[in-house]
Design a protein around this motif. Structure first.
Motif, mmCIF file in Angstrom:
data_model
loop_
_atom_site.group_PDB
_atom_site.id
_atom_site.type_symbol
_atom_site.label_atom_id
_atom_site.label_comp_id
_atom_site.label_asym_id
_atom_site.label_seq_id
_atom_site.Cartn_x
_atom_site.Cartn_y
_atom_site.Cartn_z
ATOM 1 N N MET A 199 9.818 5.934 3.104
ATOM 2 C CA MET A 199 9.876 6.044 4.560
ATOM 3 C C MET A 199 9.725 7.482 5.046
ATOM 4 S SD MET A 199 10.114 2.895 5.323
ATOM 5 C CE MET A 199 10.367 2.967 7.092
ATOM 6 N N GLU A 200 10.332 8.441 4.351
ATOM 7 C CA GLU A 200 10.253 9.836 4.780
ATOM 8 C C GLU A 200 8.856 10.416 4.608
ATOM 9 O OE1 GLU A 200 13.243 12.175 2.879
ATOM 10 O OE2 GLU A 200 14.906 10.925 3.575
ATOM 11 N N LYS A 201 8.021 9.772 3.782
ATOM 12 C CA LYS A 201 6.685 10.299 3.490
ATOM 13 C C LYS A 201 5.574 9.548 4.214
ATOM 14 C CE LYS A 201 8.450 11.440 -1.103
ATOM 15 N NZ LYS A 201 8.404 11.110 -2.547
ATOM 16 N N ALA A 202 5.850 8.328 4.651
ATOM 17 C CA ALA A 202 4.819 7.502 5.287
ATOM 18 C C ALA A 202 4.479 8.048 6.671
ATOM 19 C CB ALA A 202 5.294 6.064 5.372
ATOM 20 N N LYS A 203 3.274 7.764 7.138
ATOM 21 C CA LYS A 203 2.801 8.289 8.424
ATOM 22 C C LYS A 203 3.057 7.337 9.582
ATOM 23 C CE LYS A 203 -0.766 11.276 6.426
ATOM 24 N NZ LYS A 203 -2.214 11.589 6.366
ATOM 25 N N ASP A 204 2.673 6.104 9.422
ATOM 26 C CA ASP A 204 2.770 5.147 10.537
ATOM 27 C C ASP A 204 4.101 4.403 10.471
ATOM 28 O OD1 ASP A 204 0.235 5.728 11.671
ATOM 29 O OD2 ASP A 204 -0.712 4.569 10.071
ATOM 30 N N VAL A 205 5.160 5.073 10.922
ATOM 31 C CA VAL A 205 6.504 4.499 10.905
ATOM 32 C C VAL A 205 7.031 4.463 12.332
ATOM 33 C CG1 VAL A 205 8.832 4.652 9.966
ATOM 34 C CG2 VAL A 205 6.884 5.458 8.606
ATOM 35 N N TYR A 206 7.617 3.341 12.709
ATOM 36 C CA TYR A 206 8.135 3.151 14.066
ATOM 37 C C TYR A 206 9.571 2.665 13.991
ATOM 38 C CZ TYR A 206 3.345 3.605 15.763
ATOM 39 O OH TYR A 206 2.094 4.089 16.062
ATOM 40 N N VAL A 207 10.269 2.782 15.127
ATOM 41 C CA VAL A 207 11.646 2.320 15.202
ATOM 42 C C VAL A 207 11.818 1.485 16.466
ATOM 43 C CG1 VAL A 207 12.400 4.472 16.330
ATOM 44 C CG2 VAL A 207 14.081 3.022 15.176
ATOM 45 N N VAL A 208 12.494 0.353 16.319
ATOM 46 C CA VAL A 208 12.876 -0.462 17.467
ATOM 47 C C VAL A 208 14.379 -0.327 17.640
ATOM 48 C CG1 VAL A 208 13.073 -2.556 16.041
ATOM 49 C CG2 VAL A 208 12.809 -2.765 18.525
ATOM 50 N N ARG A 210 0.825 -1.209 0.000
ATOM 51 C CA ARG A 210 0.000 0.000 0.000
ATOM 52 C C ARG A 210 0.862 1.264 0.000
ATOM 53 N NH1 ARG A 210 -2.143 -0.095 5.063
ATOM 54 N NH2 ARG A 210 -0.460 1.314 5.690
ATOM 55 N N GLU A 211 1.923 1.278 0.814
ATOM 56 C CA GLU A 211 2.769 2.471 0.908
ATOM 57 C C GLU A 211 3.532 2.713 -0.394
ATOM 58 O OE1 GLU A 211 2.823 4.673 3.291
ATOM 59 O OE2 GLU A 211 1.468 3.590 4.628
ATOM 60 N N LEU A 212 4.002 1.654 -1.027
ATOM 61 C CA LEU A 212 4.666 1.810 -2.318
ATOM 62 C C LEU A 212 3.699 2.344 -3.362
ATOM 63 C CD1 LEU A 212 6.791 -1.464 -2.356
ATOM 64 C CD2 LEU A 212 7.742 0.848 -2.562
ATOM 65 N N GLU A 213 2.482 1.833 -3.372
ATOM 66 C CA GLU A 213 1.477 2.287 -4.334
ATOM 67 C C GLU A 213 1.111 3.753 -4.105
ATOM 68 O OE1 GLU A 213 -0.811 -1.974 -5.138
ATOM 69 O OE2 GLU A 213 -1.585 -0.571 -3.632
ATOM 70 N N GLN A 214 1.088 4.182 -2.842
ATOM 71 C CA GLN A 214 0.724 5.559 -2.523
ATOM 72 C C GLN A 214 1.821 6.546 -2.887
ATOM 73 O OE1 GLN A 214 -0.595 6.171 1.525
ATOM 74 N NE2 GLN A 214 -0.387 8.409 1.397
ATOM 75 N N HIS A 215 3.074 6.198 -2.598
ATOM 76 C CA HIS A 215 4.161 7.159 -2.752
ATOM 77 C C HIS A 215 4.952 6.999 -4.054
ATOM 78 C CE1 HIS A 215 3.306 8.488 1.283
ATOM 79 N NE2 HIS A 215 3.465 7.267 1.745
ATOM 80 N N LEU A 216 4.912 5.824 -4.649
ATOM 81 C CA LEU A 216 5.584 5.594 -5.933
ATOM 82 C C LEU A 216 4.606 4.905 -6.886
ATOM 83 C CD1 LEU A 216 9.045 4.374 -4.557
ATOM 84 C CD2 LEU A 216 8.584 6.585 -5.634
ATOM 85 N N PRO A 217 3.481 5.567 -7.191
ATOM 86 C CA PRO A 217 2.411 4.904 -7.957
ATOM 87 C C PRO A 217 2.819 4.493 -9.363
ATOM 88 C CG PRO A 217 1.984 7.258 -7.735
ATOM 89 C CD PRO A 217 3.125 6.947 -6.825
ATOM 90 N N ASP A 218 3.595 5.329 -10.047
ATOM 91 C CA ASP A 218 3.981 4.978 -11.418
ATOM 92 C C ASP A 218 4.811 3.704 -11.442
ATOM 93 O OD1 ASP A 218 2.669 7.235 -12.256
ATOM 94 O OD2 ASP A 218 4.481 8.445 -12.491
#
Length: 367
Positions: free
Chosen positions: A266-275, A220-228
């Motif tokens: 990653m810089e554009k996605a909203k729900d990103v977490y770090v462990v 989903r994130e790839l489709e949203q941010h790099l659709p082409d």
């Protein structure tokens, strides 16, 4: 991910045999072999996929002979990490669908990728890192897999910084008492002044380049941010994990943008977490990183390969071809590296200029 050429590690790392295929630390295993071994206790070997350049297919099979050739995905050109991951995601879609449904995907078939039977978890890892304390590494990975199995979110592994490093990307964390913290910002390699600010603030960790997510989330994130780009892969989804896959990839992959997963998604996605990593980690991207990770003599010298005798010398790193002998006398804080007919002698403090020097030498047709 095993398709890079390790240009900052020249002349040992070359386009013909990049650093991930080298035994840089004298362990008897290449960085790729160490990476595969690291994951054998976490996932079945049959679930490990190596994405590499088509030039290195045989090298991968030579170094990891118990991999099935179908587990090696070959990129026909170099297009950075976002297309690499998109290719792997498309392949996994085709493979998982076939395994679950017992048949290949039909052309244009609509599939519910949120179906728990299809929505598998994915770990993305570079093949050229040094990771010590494998038990701690496994624990962090398993904690991360549990998180992405229960959260529609993207997870990266952050390494607490030990110095203001300018060769790494940084992740800024939002305040949280949880072990897995929300991400505020990503920053590509900063200058030294900014890196100092990051380290002193206590809010930043190094970006390890390792990620975990569910198949549906990254799709989903790839489709949203790099659709082409994702539209290209969608056209051949029914061909993934079939004999037609390679021909399709050869056609569309060179048309993908040359863009990293960090910058593209990653810089554009909203729900990103770090462990946070509690294991020793190094991105062996430079001679300096290998020097830091290597055993040293009493004068701080490192001999990676070859027979090397140091005299009145301190803080050097030397890498020679097998069977070569060198006496290093009166030299301090230098890199000495030879591969084939190329010898480089460079102050360690100037290693960031190696790529420029290499380009200059190439332009003169000397290598």
């Amino acid at each position: 991910m095993s398709g890079g050429i390790g240009s900052r590690f020249w002349p040992a790392s070359t386009a013909e045999r990049p650093k991930q295929f080298l035994d840089l630390l004298g362990t008897g295993k290449s960085l790729l072999q160490m990476t595969v071994d690291r994951f054998r206790n976490i996932v079945p070997l049959s679930n490990i996929i190596v994405v590499t350049n088509v030039l290195y297919r045989d090298l991968v099979l030579e170094q990891v002979p118990d991999l099935d050739p179908s587990q090696i995905l070959c990129e026909p050109s170099r297009r950075n990490t976002a297309p690499c991951i998109a290719y792997a995601v498309a392949h996994i879609q085709g493979r998982v669908f076939h395994q679950v449904m017992g048949r290949p995907m039909a052309e244009g078939e609509q599939v519910d990728w949120t179906d728990p039977k299809l929505n598998v978890s994915i770990i993305v890892a570079p093949s050229d890192h040094l990771i010590l304390q494998p038990e701690r590494f496994e624990r962090v990975i398993n904690e991360g897999l549990a998180f992405v199995s229960n959260h529609d979110a993207m997870l990266t592994i952050g390494v607490p910084p030990t110095r203001p490093e300018t060769n790494y990307g940084y992740i800024q964390m939002k305040p949280s008492e949880d072990k897995i913290k929300p991400v505020k910002t990503f920053t590509e390699k900063p200058n030294l002044e900014l890196a100092n600010v990051f380290v002193q603030s206590g809010e930043f960790v190094w970006n390890s380049g390792m990620f975990m997510w569910s198949l549906n989330t990254i799709k989903r994130e790839l489709e949203q941010h790099l659709p082409d780009m994702m539209t290209k892969f969608a056209l051949g989804l029914a061909q993934m994990a079939t004999p037609k896959e390679e021909e399709f990839i050869q056609e569309i992959f060179p048309t993908c943008p040359n863009i990293s997963i960090d910058y593209g998604v990653m810089e554009k996605a909203k729900d990103v977490y770090v462990v946070l990593a509690d294991f020793d980690w190094s991105d062996l991207g430079t001679w300096g990183a290998v020097y830091d990770a290597s055993a040293k003599d009493e004068e701080g010298n490192v001999a990676l390969a070859g027979e090397v005798t140091f005299s009145d010398s301190t803080g050097n790193i030397v890498c020679l071809p097998e069977g070569y002998t060198a006496l290093v006398r009166g030299l301090n804080h230098y890199i000495v590296a030879q591969a084939d007919h190329t010898l480089m002698i460079c102050p360690r403090r100037e290693e960031n200029d190696i790529e420029k020097v290499k380009a200059s030498v190439k332009s003169k047709n000397r290598i």
